[in-house]
Structures are given as C-alpha cells and as structure tokens.
Design an enzyme around this catalytic site. Structure first.
Site, mmCIF file in Angstrom:
data_model
loop_
_atom_site.group_PDB
_atom_site.id
_atom_site.type_symbol
_atom_site.label_atom_id
_atom_site.label_comp_id
_atom_site.label_asym_id
_atom_site.label_seq_id
_atom_site.Cartn_x
_atom_site.Cartn_y
_atom_site.Cartn_z
ATOM 1 N N ASN A 1 0.748 0.483 5.267
ATOM 2 C CA ASN A 1 1.856 0.193 4.352
ATOM 3 C C ASN A 1 2.581 -1.021 4.921
ATOM 4 O OD1 ASN A 1 4.175 0.143 2.825
ATOM 5 N ND2 ASN A 1 5.009 2.078 3.619
ATOM 6 N N LYS B 1 4.893 -2.692 3.689
ATOM 7 C CA LYS B 1 6.313 -2.758 3.292
ATOM 8 C C LYS B 1 6.658 -4.190 2.841
ATOM 9 C CE LYS B 1 7.256 1.162 6.219
ATOM 10 N NZ LYS B 1 8.202 1.929 7.012
ATOM 11 N N HIS C 1 7.966 6.838 -1.494
ATOM 12 C CA HIS C 1 8.204 6.617 -0.062
ATOM 13 C C HIS C 1 9.684 6.890 0.234
ATOM 14 C CE1 HIS C 1 8.698 4.595 3.768
ATOM 15 N NE2 HIS C 1 7.393 4.713 3.919
ATOM 16 N N GLU D 1 11.794 5.336 1.871
ATOM 17 C CA GLU D 1 12.671 4.167 1.721
ATOM 18 C C GLU D 1 13.033 3.958 0.254
ATOM 19 O OE1 GLU D 1 10.110 1.516 3.905
ATOM 20 O OE2 GLU D 1 10.586 2.638 5.717
ATOM 21 N N GLU E 1 5.746 12.377 5.858
ATOM 22 C CA GLU E 1 6.398 11.407 6.739
ATOM 23 C C GLU E 1 7.826 11.861 7.047
ATOM 24 O OE1 GLU E 1 4.415 7.273 6.265
ATOM 25 O OE2 GLU E 1 5.959 7.457 4.750
ATOM 26 N N GLY F 1 9.382 4.289 11.769
ATOM 27 C CA GLY F 1 9.881 3.052 12.361
ATOM 28 C C GLY F 1 10.784 3.272 13.564
ATOM 29 N N SER G 1 5.497 6.321 12.871
ATOM 30 C CA SER G 1 5.185 5.804 14.210
ATOM 31 C C SER G 1 3.772 6.147 14.688
ATOM 32 C CB SER G 1 6.237 6.268 15.221
ATOM 33 O OG SER G 1 7.520 5.805 14.837
HETATM 34 P P1 PGA Z 1 5.874 3.390 10.666
HETATM 35 O O1 PGA Z 1 6.055 3.558 9.071
HETATM 36 O O2 PGA Z 1 4.413 3.594 10.964
HETATM 37 O O3 PGA Z 1 6.335 1.994 10.956
HETATM 38 O O4 PGA Z 1 6.727 4.428 11.309
HETATM 39 C C1 PGA Z 1 5.355 4.551 8.366
HETATM 40 C C2 PGA Z 1 5.711 4.498 6.894
HETATM 41 O O5 PGA Z 1 6.882 4.302 6.561
HETATM 42 O O6 PGA Z 1 4.831 4.647 6.022
#
Ligand code: PGA
Length: 249
Positions: free
Chosen positions: A9, A11, A94, A96, A164, A170, A209
C-alpha cells in the site's frame, strides 16, 4: 490451500517518475511465483504502472473508490474508471480513510458490494484503536466492522480481509504474531457465522509495521494468509524479501 497474498500500500507517496522507477525495480527481481503480489498505487500512477506490469504476475490495486459508476461526486473515482485501467484489487475502508475521511461501515459496505459487482477484488480493512484494545473491546469492534462491512454480500470468495490494528500502523509496533493470529482466527469465525464454509477460503492478511524481519513469523501462523504493507513496500528490496518469505530473500 489459501494462496498467500502480499500487497503493498503505497499510500500518498511517489510521483509518476518515482513510482515507475520503483515498480520497474520490483519487477526486475526474482519473486516467488507461489505468492500473489499486489501493488496498490495512487490513482495518478495506475495507468502507467499497469503498462509496466504487463507480462509479469504482479497485480495492480487502487487504494479507494466510490461505489457509484458516475455522477456528481467531485474528486471521486468510480469502479468503471478502475475497470477501464484493468485494476485487479481495491483497498476499501483503510483506517486512514475511516479516520481522516470519515468513512463508515455503511459506506465501506457499499464500496465492497460495488467492487465485487465490477469484478474488482476488495481488500477490506478492519482494525481497532489502542484505546479500544486497552479497554478490552477489540473483538467487539472487529466483529462490528466485519458484520457491517460484509453485510448482504452474495459471493464472498474473492474478498480479502486485512486486519490492521491502528496502533500498529506506521508506528514500528507490530502486534505479536500470536495476537495477530488470534484476531484473524476470530475474524474467520465471525465470517463463518455469517457465510458458513466459505470462510475457509477467504484470505485474511495482517497489516501494521510488517517488515522483512517479522514476515516469516507472521506467515508461519495458522490463520495469517498474507500482509498488507505500507512503509516496507516503498523499498523494492524489502518488498522482494516480504514476497520471498518462504524461499528467503
Ligand atoms: P505500515 O502500514 O506497514 O507502514 O505500518 C500498513 C498499512 O497501513 O496498510
């Protein structure tokens, strides 16, 4: 047997030049053919990345879409537009998008249904906040997101779910492989209560992560079928190592 699926992803990262360089780099590497691989890129990169991926077994994903086919929805992208490009997957709900763009289980459900109707495989994201986990509510939260997000769907076989936990995205903090597996097992059971045996087929990823140093342990667990990866998917070498978790980098 469920085929493992590792999805990147990106982003809101990468200009066209940067994104094309990254995808060329990923494509040039030797990647395990027994693992399904997906890159979910920004809208501006979809068409060009599709071209680069021709002749490879890497699939293309978008990070969001509207549920309607067209209309007065300024700034949105429709499933027909994604069909036009030949997008295989779309990330839906997601955390976010839920947090910053106020997406709800109800709009997520509309998007999942619309994606299936238009032959785009949804990657439905669910996850609890740190506060919810600390209060011991994490299973109730996830159950609600699954039941509402997957409400009244005719065929769930092509859906991928990504668990997640928001506190692990992150942050460098990963859920332990046991915590992740326990919740993913619970998600499969919840889907089983709704849709019966089809839940054995559905693939459920862990996200938050994920990096080359923890992928093998996560993938060694009974219910974890793959990973949705943010940060580590932006480096070709790391993304390769994630895909090649079985055979080594
Ligand atoms: P990350 O993000 O691997 O940077 O923690 C995962 C995601 O938001 O899909």
């Amino acid at each position: 047997m469920r085929t493992p699926i590792i999805a990147g992803n990106w982003k809101m990262n990468n200009t066209i030049k940067e994104g094309l360089a990254l995808v060329e780099d990923i494509k040039s590497k030797k990647l395990d053919s027994n693992v399904e691989k997906v890159v979910c890129v920004p809208f501006t990169l979809l068409k060009d990345v599709k071209e680069v991926l021709k002749g490879s077994d890497i699939k293309l994903g978008a990070q969001n879409m509207h549920w309607e086919e067209s209309g007065a929805f300024t700034g949105e992208v429709s499933p027909l537009m994604l069909n036009d490009i030949g997008v295989d997957y779309v990330i839906i709900g997601h955390s976010e998008r839920r947090q910053y763009f106020l997406e709800t289980d109800q709009t997520v459900n509309k998007k999942v249904k619309s994606a299936i109707k238009h032959d785009i495989k949804p990657i439905l994201c669910v996850g609890e906040t740190l506060e919810e986990r600390e209060e011991g509510k994490e299973k109730d939260v996830i159950k609600g997101q699954i039941e509402n997000g997957l409400k009244d769907i005719e065929n769930i076989d092509d859906i991928v779910v990504a668990y997640e936990p928001i506190w692990a995205i992150g942050t460098g903090k990963t859920a332990s492989s046991d915590e992740a597996n326990d919740m993913i097992h619970f998600i499969r059971k919840t889907i089983g209560d709704l849709y019966g045996k089809s839940s054995d087929k559905i693939r459920i990823q862990y996200g938050g992560s994920v990096k080359p140093s923890n992928i093998s342990e996560l993938m060694g667990k009974s219910d974890i079928d793959g990973a949705l990866v943010g940060g580590a998917s932006l480096k070709a070498e790391d993304f390769k190592d994630l895909i090649n978790f079985k055979i080594g980098g």
